[in-house]
Design a protein around this motif. Structure first.
Motif, short mmCIF file in Angstrom:
data_model
loop_
_atom_site.label_atom_id
_atom_site.label_comp_id
_atom_site.label_asym_id
_atom_site.label_seq_id
_atom_site.Cartn_x
_atom_site.Cartn_y
_atom_site.Cartn_z
N VAL A 19 0.99 -1.32 -0.04
CA VAL A 19 -0.12 0.00 0.02
C VAL A 19 0.85 1.34 0.01
N LEU A 20 1.86 1.17 0.78
CA LEU A 20 2.88 2.35 0.73
C LEU A 20 3.67 2.75 -0.55
N LEU A 44 2.42 1.78 -3.45
CA LEU A 44 1.34 1.95 -4.49
C LEU A 44 0.97 3.63 -4.18
N ALA A 45 0.92 4.11 -2.67
CA ALA A 45 0.83 5.39 -2.61
C ALA A 45 2.04 6.51 -3.15
N PHE A 46 3.24 5.97 -2.98
CA PHE A 46 4.55 6.67 -3.49
C PHE A 46 4.30 6.64 -5.13
N ALA A 70 1.78 6.60 -7.09
CA ALA A 70 0.52 7.70 -7.31
C ALA A 70 1.02 9.11 -7.10
N TRP A 71 1.76 9.11 -5.94
CA TRP A 71 2.22 10.50 -5.87
C TRP A 71 3.38 10.92 -6.89
N TYR A 72 4.24 10.05 -7.23
CA TYR A 72 5.27 10.56 -8.36
C TYR A 72 4.63 10.54 -9.49
N THR A 91 3.04 14.02 -9.52
CA THR A 91 3.90 15.12 -9.22
C THR A 91 4.71 15.31 -10.55
#
Length: 147
Positions: free
Chosen positions: A129-130, A132-134, A136-138, A141
């Motif tokens: 999950v972490l 996947l969140a990274f 999505a952020w990348y 951004t």
């Protein structure tokens, strides 16, 4: 019934008394006439009628976890006992697979004792999950700004 002698009943005889007008329940080898208690039972009369029709209601009675006052109230409904009653935990012949539960165990396992040790999946899922969140952020951004 305190002064009267208690009777011995066959299990098949107890099973004949499973109506609203005549309801007997067998619990731990003892027979109780609960006909007058049907309307007052907190779980409803259908619970007692089902327990009566199913034969031995010991397991269902113990799973519910009745109060001490409910257990002491049972003596007023006692009319006898089952002939030749043997506790199921004392006989290995009751379970053909040999998987008898230990005495006083509940049908819902896992509520007692320490929790199960952590598995690898318990560690891997939060990392996924972490990640996947990274990702999505990348993407939001850096990559989506170029379009």
């Amino acid at each position: 019934m305190a002064g009267e002698a208690k009777q011995l009943f066959d299990a098949s005889e107890v099973a004949l008394h499973s109506s609203r007008k005549d309801c007997w329940v067998a619990i731990s080898g003892k027979v109780y006439d609960v006909t007058k208690f049907l309307e007052d039972h907190p779980g409803g009369e259908d619970v007692l009628l089902h327990a009566s029709a199913s034969g031995d209601a010991t397991e269902a009675f113990e799973e519910v976890g009745h109060s001490t006052s409910a257990i002491s109230m049972m003596d007023s409904f006692l009319i006898g006992s089952i002939k030749g009653y043997v506790r199921p935990s004392a006989s290995k012949a009751t379970d053909p697979w040999g998987l008898d539960a230990p005495p006083n165990s509940r049908s819902m396992q896992g509520n007692e004792g320490p929790p199960n040790p952590n598995t690898f999946l318990d560690f891997l899922l939060p990392l996924f999950v972490l990640g996947l969140a990274f990702a999505a952020w990348y993407y939001l951004t850096f990559v989506s700004k170029n379009y």
